[in-house]
Write a protein that holds these residues in place. Structure first.
Motif, PDB file in Angstrom:
ATOM      1  N   ASN A 104     -13.763   7.822   2.655  1.00  0.00           N
ATOM      2  CA  ASN A 104     -13.916   7.472   4.076  1.00  0.00           C
ATOM      3  C   ASN A 104     -12.555   7.240   4.721  1.00  0.00           C
ATOM      4  OD1 ASN A 104     -16.723   7.336   3.883  1.00  0.00           O
ATOM      5  ND2 ASN A 104     -16.562   5.276   3.016  1.00  0.00           N
ATOM      6  N   TYR A 105     -12.486   7.581   6.005  1.00  0.00           N
ATOM      7  CA  TYR A 105     -11.232   7.347   6.733  1.00  0.00           C
ATOM      8  C   TYR A 105     -10.877   5.861   6.738  1.00  0.00           C
ATOM      9  CZ  TYR A 105      -7.656   7.596  10.356  1.00  0.00           C
ATOM     10  OH  TYR A 105      -6.477   7.507  11.051  1.00  0.00           O
ATOM     11  N   GLU A 106     -11.900   5.013   6.860  1.00  0.00           N
ATOM     12  CA  GLU A 106     -11.653   3.560   6.845  1.00  0.00           C
ATOM     13  C   GLU A 106     -11.020   3.148   5.515  1.00  0.00           C
ATOM     14  OE1 GLU A 106     -14.755   4.917   7.566  1.00  0.00           O
ATOM     15  OE2 GLU A 106     -14.198   4.884   9.692  1.00  0.00           O
ATOM     16  N   ASP A 107     -11.469   3.793   4.443  1.00  0.00           N
ATOM     17  CA  ASP A 107     -10.904   3.464   3.132  1.00  0.00           C
ATOM     18  C   ASP A 107      -9.453   3.937   3.016  1.00  0.00           C
ATOM     19  OD1 ASP A 107     -13.066   2.108   2.187  1.00  0.00           O
ATOM     20  OD2 ASP A 107     -13.936   3.816   1.124  1.00  0.00           O
ATOM     21  N   VAL A 108      -9.158   5.075   3.637  1.00  0.00           N
ATOM     22  CA  VAL A 108      -7.774   5.559   3.643  1.00  0.00           C
ATOM     23  C   VAL A 108      -6.880   4.516   4.310  1.00  0.00           C
ATOM     24  CG1 VAL A 108      -6.217   7.303   4.618  1.00  0.00           C
ATOM     25  CG2 VAL A 108      -8.431   8.006   3.665  1.00  0.00           C
ATOM     26  N   GLN A 109      -7.341   4.003   5.453  1.00  0.00           N
ATOM     27  CA  GLN A 109      -6.562   2.985   6.174  1.00  0.00           C
ATOM     28  C   GLN A 109      -6.483   1.686   5.382  1.00  0.00           C
ATOM     29  OE1 GLN A 109      -4.729   3.508   8.645  1.00  0.00           O
ATOM     30  NE2 GLN A 109      -5.511   5.303   9.726  1.00  0.00           N
ATOM     31  N   CYS A 110      -7.581   1.361   4.727  1.00  0.00           N
ATOM     32  CA  CYS A 110      -7.619   0.133   3.926  1.00  0.00           C
ATOM     33  C   CYS A 110      -6.638   0.223   2.749  1.00  0.00           C
ATOM     34  CB  CYS A 110      -9.054  -0.079   3.445  1.00  0.00           C
ATOM     35  SG  CYS A 110      -9.251  -1.526   2.422  1.00  0.00           S
ATOM     36  N   LEU A 111      -6.551   1.408   2.158  1.00  0.00           N
ATOM     37  CA  LEU A 111      -5.576   1.613   1.067  1.00  0.00           C
ATOM     38  C   LEU A 111      -4.161   1.327   1.563  1.00  0.00           C
ATOM     39  CD1 LEU A 111      -6.931   4.969  -0.455  1.00  0.00           C
ATOM     40  CD2 LEU A 111      -6.696   2.828  -1.735  1.00  0.00           C
ATOM     41  N   LEU A 112      -3.868   1.826   2.768  1.00  0.00           N
ATOM     42  CA  LEU A 112      -2.529   1.599   3.318  1.00  0.00           C
ATOM     43  C   LEU A 112      -2.302   0.122   3.627  1.00  0.00           C
ATOM     44  CD1 LEU A 112      -1.851   4.628   5.719  1.00  0.00           C
ATOM     45  CD2 LEU A 112      -0.836   4.160   3.475  1.00  0.00           C
ATOM     46  N   ASP A 113      -3.312  -0.529   4.199  1.00  0.00           N
ATOM     47  CA  ASP A 113      -3.175  -1.971   4.490  1.00  0.00           C
ATOM     48  C   ASP A 113      -2.791  -2.735   3.224  1.00  0.00           C
ATOM     49  OD1 ASP A 113      -3.820  -1.734   7.155  1.00  0.00           O
ATOM     50  OD2 ASP A 113      -5.960  -2.142   6.860  1.00  0.00           O
ATOM     51  N   MET A 114      -3.538  -2.469   2.161  1.00  0.00           N
ATOM     52  CA  MET A 114      -3.292  -3.199   0.912  1.00  0.00           C
ATOM     53  C   MET A 114      -1.932  -2.834   0.323  1.00  0.00           C
ATOM     54  SD  MET A 114      -6.945  -3.445  -1.077  1.00  0.00           S
ATOM     55  CE  MET A 114      -7.315  -1.716  -1.131  1.00  0.00           C
ATOM     56  N   TYR A 115      -1.600  -1.544   0.426  1.00  0.00           N
ATOM     57  CA  TYR A 115      -0.330  -1.069  -0.125  1.00  0.00           C
ATOM     58  C   TYR A 115       0.854  -1.728   0.593  1.00  0.00           C
ATOM     59  CZ  TYR A 115       3.361   2.172  -1.593  1.00  0.00           C
ATOM     60  OH  TYR A 115       4.521   2.725  -2.096  1.00  0.00           O
ATOM     61  N   TYR A 116       0.797  -1.715   1.920  1.00  0.00           N
ATOM     62  CA  TYR A 116       1.912  -2.293   2.686  1.00  0.00           C
ATOM     63  C   TYR A 116       2.044  -3.779   2.385  1.00  0.00           C
ATOM     64  CZ  TYR A 116       1.779   2.013   5.516  1.00  0.00           C
ATOM     65  OH  TYR A 116       1.806   3.305   5.945  1.00  0.00           O
ATOM     66  N   GLU A 117       0.900  -4.449   2.287  1.00  0.00           N
ATOM     67  CA  GLU A 117       0.940  -5.879   2.029  1.00  0.00           C
ATOM     68  C   GLU A 117       1.584  -6.161   0.667  1.00  0.00           C
ATOM     69  OE1 GLU A 117      -2.842  -7.887   2.245  1.00  0.00           O
ATOM     70  OE2 GLU A 117      -1.893  -9.697   1.407  1.00  0.00           O
ATOM     71  N   GLN A 118       1.122  -5.421  -0.337  1.00  0.00           N
ATOM     72  CA  GLN A 118       1.662  -5.667  -1.681  1.00  0.00           C
ATOM     73  C   GLN A 118       3.135  -5.281  -1.793  1.00  0.00           C
ATOM     74  OE1 GLN A 118      -0.674  -4.496  -5.098  1.00  0.00           O
ATOM     75  NE2 GLN A 118      -2.613  -4.840  -4.042  1.00  0.00           N
ATOM     76  N   ARG A 119       3.545  -4.283  -1.023  1.00  0.00           N
ATOM     77  CA  ARG A 119       4.953  -3.855  -1.033  1.00  0.00           C
ATOM     78  C   ARG A 119       5.857  -4.794  -0.242  1.00  0.00           C
ATOM     79  NH1 ARG A 119       7.621  -0.630  -4.483  1.00  0.00           N
ATOM     80  NH2 ARG A 119       6.485   1.222  -5.039  1.00  0.00           N
ATOM     81  N   GLY A 120       5.256  -5.607   0.618  1.00  0.00           N
ATOM     82  CA  GLY A 120       6.070  -6.417   1.515  1.00  0.00           C
ATOM     83  C   GLY A 120       6.601  -5.587   2.686  1.00  0.00           C
ATOM     84  N   TRP A 121       5.763  -4.691   3.172  1.00  0.00           N
ATOM     85  CA  TRP A 121       6.094  -3.858   4.330  1.00  0.00           C
ATOM     86  C   TRP A 121       5.213  -4.296   5.493  1.00  0.00           C
ATOM     87  CZ3 TRP A 121       6.139   1.787   1.855  1.00  0.00           C
ATOM     88  CH2 TRP A 121       7.142   1.829   0.862  1.00  0.00           C
ATOM     89  N   ASP A 122       5.620  -3.984   6.719  1.00  0.00           N
ATOM     90  CA  ASP A 122       4.795  -4.397   7.858  1.00  0.00           C
ATOM     91  C   ASP A 122       3.621  -3.435   8.059  1.00  0.00           C
ATOM     92  OD1 ASP A 122       5.686  -2.167   9.265  1.00  0.00           O
ATOM     93  OD2 ASP A 122       7.178  -3.289  10.434  1.00  0.00           O
ATOM     94  N   ASP A 123       2.811  -3.693   9.086  1.00  0.00           N
ATOM     95  CA  ASP A 123       1.597  -2.887   9.305  1.00  0.00           C
ATOM     96  C   ASP A 123       1.897  -1.422   9.564  1.00  0.00           C
ATOM     97  OD1 ASP A 123      -0.021  -4.970   8.955  1.00  0.00           O
ATOM     98  OD2 ASP A 123      -0.398  -5.363  11.088  1.00  0.00           O
ATOM     99  N   ASN A 124       3.114  -1.174   9.976  1.00  0.00           N
ATOM    100  CA  ASN A 124       3.507   0.209  10.250  1.00  0.00           C
ATOM    101  C   ASN A 124       4.185   0.853   9.037  1.00  0.00           C
ATOM    102  OD1 ASN A 124       3.683   2.453  11.958  1.00  0.00           O
ATOM    103  ND2 ASN A 124       5.795   1.936  12.527  1.00  0.00           N
ATOM    104  N   GLY A 125       4.197   0.123   7.923  1.00  0.00           N
ATOM    105  CA  GLY A 125       4.760   0.710   6.704  1.00  0.00           C
ATOM    106  C   GLY A 125       6.270   0.636   6.620  1.00  0.00           C
TER     107      GLY A 125
END
Lengths: 129, 608, 74
Positions: B570-591
């Motif tokens: 799902n597209y929502e899951d694609v976005q959710c993957l990025l949300d979690m990834y950025y958070e764990q990386r210590g990046w902002d919402d825009n990556g």
């Protein structure tokens, strides 16, 4: 005992050459190894590996008798006594008797240490009678 | 410096100036080698906004402390540049024997600068350094050029050469070496072609100093024995990377007809054992490899020889083109190698064109008369040649890469242009493998698999699950796996044979004299990952989250056939993957890495 | 009428970390794999007497079957 090779199994990786130089010279340098790898690419696409058969021809012609037998029954070069005359090089039927004055102060050859066999991943090298 | 060649060779092609400078010990300490050296020099020396095909861009070739050493698979060097394909960071890993010659010539890094007025090649024979006329080689295939240079300089020399694809500035041109190894991705061959450098010919005969020769011998042999005695060593070595082809087909990861499905009905004809039986003539190892994945093949039908095909090429020039014929794939592989094209990007781009053709978005007028259906072997061969020479309408279209080609054609063809950040996706279909999809989305060069590979992890956790554990796994792999490209040793011994990675710790210490645990190395990996991210930010105004999105094919269009039929992310899951990834990386919402993250990693990059 | 199955690496977990186990001939490899509660898709390669077979191969008496896992991919 001597070293044997099945060239058909050789993948040309040169691990044996690094291991050889490390044991022979205590240096990391595949150009200072006593095995002879020749690639035939792009065609017919095979590796040819030549190794010392311990035939003793080199020792027989050495004018200073610096090619001697070690405890493994293999011929080795006593570096201190070698005069770099190159008489041994011409006699070697497998092209694995080396003199490269820019690399070493003595001739060198396989002394059957066995490290090449240890690192060969394709079973191309082994030691037997 | 123990474990290093000790110098950086700077080649200014504009002025024909060749100079050496010592490798700074603090550079070796902080960036270790390979990819670490690459991004360091790229950020410092290539000015912001440089044209990838201008004189300011540089091509940086780096070995690492384990390159050329008694390290199982120490045959790797890194080629870093600003990518003409993506306008971002490019780093291609090349196996073979080139890196060992660099080390033994006393060189850690070759930095190629400027543009030569006429075609030249670089000769390095220990301390002898020369740029020589290459007019007799210009226009030749990479394999012919290698033969000519071996004949001229001798069998002991190793050669890296470009083909016509690099000369003609196809943005995904590769560098070819040892009759079948490549620095493949991101257009490193293009930059070399633009510099009018046809080849590098190198031999090194010096010894590399090590901290403790006896400990080095022991640690080296221990690592080799672990590989050789590993369960699965013989089977892996027999098939190489093609060991996964049948499995990918079974689980729906084998790209088929431009990634429209993940299973191929003719898959059986391109599996590893078929290849081994039909065309393979010898195993062909990179430097020091105890489990060589390289398979050298002969095609009787075409009367040709090629290294490979390996899995990626089988996926992209086989199933992805609808070609279920291993001998045809081998010939396509040979064409790509000799013409100097990355077989992944070329196969991916041609598959897109085939889909366009079948959908009527490209007609025979656009294809210069080629009947560009999926499965048409001769049309595929013709397309590869056209790309390398930018010949005809089709050649010019496809010689831009799939992203720009789709922008030119329009008609919605961008929906099935399978790339991330402009780099064509490699050979794993990711309709229903969310960790692998994230790996492609966030890979630092574009849609490439080698930074992190996680399909088995997807299967283990649940393919469609979108959970923090998957994201953490991807981040760990991204920090850890590229460290092999930093050390200069291949990752496949760890990946495929499952050997204990701690075997590298005493080896690295014996070679360099510096004790580093994997924790230490992963910290360096994390730092490099953030630096490469900042490179994208610096070079591309507006860079951010949207650049990390995958092809819509993976969230809009479920496969109709095969193991993943009806399955999609799902597209929502694609976005959710990025949300979690950025958070764990210590990046902002825009990556974008936050100032705190950069500070923690001691990174200062001027981005504006 | 039995055959020997040898799972490699992590696949040993499914047969209590033994090196080998016996299975009945006459069933498919897929059935044998499932009888160990091993998900078929974690098995990357099936070699029967060192020849690759698919998971629908019917096991013959005396076969020696190796099962290889995909560890890490490319």
């Amino acid at each position: 005992m001597r070293l044997y090779v099945d060239s058909a199994k050789c993948s040309g990786c040169r691990a044996c050459l690094v291991a050889c130089s490390l044991n022979l010279f205590n240096e990391s340098n595949p150009k200072k190894a006593a095995l002879n790898l020749i690639g035939h690419f792009p065609a017919p696409g095979v590796y040819e590996m030549k190794v010392c058969t311990q035939c003793g021809n080199c020792a027989a012609v050495c004018p200073t008798e610096c090619i001697k037998l070690n405890e493994r029954g293999a011929y080795y070069v006593d570096f201190a006594e070698c005069t770099l005359c190159e008489a041994c090089v011409a006699e070697c039927p497998e092209d694995v008797m080396y003199v490269r004055v820019e690399l070493a102060d003595a001739a060198w050859k396989c002394d059957l240490c066995g490290d090449c066999v240890q690192v060969c991943g394709t079973g191309a090298l082994w030691i037997a009678d | 410096m123990n474990g290093y060649g000790g110098s950086i060779l700077r080649v200014n092609l504009t002025d024909n100036k060749l100079t050496k400078e010592p490798t700074p010990p603090e550079l070796a300490r902080d960036f270790i080698g390979g990819r670490g050296f690459g991004i360091y020099h790229l950020l410092r020396e290539v000015p912001r906004g440089a044209d990838p095909l201008g004189p300011e861009n540089k091509l940086i070739i780096s070995s690492g402390p384990l390159s050329g050493m008694l390290s199982a698979g120490g045959g790797k060097c890194d080629w870093t540049t600003k990518s003409p394909l993506t306008n971002g960071y490019a780093s291609a890993s090349m196996g073979g024997h080139f890196t060992a010659e660099m080390k033994y010539a006393g060189i850690d890094t070759i930095i190629l600068e400027g543009i030569s007025p006429t075609p030249v090649y670089l000769l390095i024979d220990d301390n002898k350094l020369q740029l020589l006329d290459a007019s007799f080689l210009w226009g030749k295939g990479a394999i012919d050029a290698e033969v000519a240079l071996k004949n001229k300089h001798g069998e002991e020399f190793q050669i890296a050469a470009i083909g016509p694809g690099g000369e003609n500035l196809v943005p995904y041109a590769c560098v070819n070496h040892d009759f079948g190894r490549q620095a493949g991705r991101g257009g490193v061959g293009t930059v070399m072609g633009q510099k009018k450098l046809k080849a590098i010919v190198i031999r090194g005969t010096k010894s590399v100093p090590v901290a403790d020769a006896q400990a080095y011998r022991k640690a080296g042999i221990d690592l080799y024995r672990a590989c050789i005695e590993a369960e699965g060593h013989d089977e892996w070595t027999r098939y190489g990377t093609t060991i996964v082809t049948s499995w990918c087909d079974e689980v729906g990861a084998l790209p088929t007809r431009n990634f429209s499905a993940g299973s191929f009905e003719d898959g059986k004809n391109i599996y590893g054992p078929v290849m081994r039986k039909e065309i393979v003539i010898t195993d062909k190892g990179c430097f020091g490899c105890p489990c060589p994945c390289g398979k050298y093949s002969r095609s009787r039908r075409y009367g040709t020889y090629v290294e490979g095909p390996e899995y990626e090429t089988i996926g992209l020039m086989g199933s992805n083109l609808g070609i279920g014929d291993i001998e045809a794939v081998a010939e396509a592989n040979r064409l790509a190698d000799d013409l100097g094209l990355d077989s992944i990007s070329a196969g991916n781009t041609i598959a897109w064109a085939m889909e366009c053709y079948e959908k009527g978005m490209l007609t025979q007028e656009d294809t210069d008369g080629l009947d560009l259906r999926f499965g048409n072997i001769e049309a595929a061969f013709a397309a590869i040649k056209k790309i390398a020479y930018r010949e005809g309408k089709l050649g010019q279209l496809l010689a831009q890469g799939v992203k720009r080609a789709a922008e030119q054609i329009g008609k919605g063809s961008d929906k099935f242009a399978i790339h991330v950040k402009g780099m064509e996706q490699s050979a794993y279909a990711t309709h229903n493998a969310t960790a692998m999809l994230l790996a492609y989305m966030t890979c630092d060069v574009g849609a490439h698999h080698n930074r992190s590979w996680a399909i088995t992890y997807d299967l283990q956790v649940g393919r469609d699950k979108v959970v923090p554990e998957k994201v953490a796994r991807i981040i760990w792999l991204q920090n850890f796996r590229p460290m092999f490209d930093v050390l200069g040793s291949c990752r496949l011994q760890w990946v495929e044979l499952g050997i204990d990675r701690d075997l590298y710790v005493p080896l690295l210490e014996a070679v360099t004299g510096i004790h580093r645990t994997w924790e230490d190395l992963e910290a360096v990996g994390d730092r490099i990952w953030n630096l490469t991210r900042m490179y994208w930010v610096r070079e591309n105004p507006g860079f951010g989250r949207s650049w990390d999105l995958p092809s819509p094919r993976f969230y809009e269009e479920a496969p109709k056939t095969g193991a993943t039929a009806g399955q999609i992310t799902n597209y929502e899951d694609v976005q959710c993957l990025l949300d979690m990834y950025y958070e764990q990386r210590g990046w902002d919402d825009n990556g974008i890495p936050t100032p705190q993250t950069l500070q923690k990693l001691n990174i200062a990059v001027q981005t504006h | 009428m039995t055959a020997t199955v040898r799972p490699y690496g992590i696949l040993k977990e499914y047969i209590n970390h033994q090196n080998e186990t016996q299975v009945a001939a006459g069933q498919t490899i897929r059935q044998a794999i499932q009888s160990f509660r091993m998900p078929p898709e974690v098995v990357a390669l099936v070699l029967v007497n060192d020849e690759q077979q698919d998971k629908d191969y019917i096991i013959q008496d005396g076969d020696y079957i190796k099962l290889l896992a995909v560890i890490g991919g490319g």
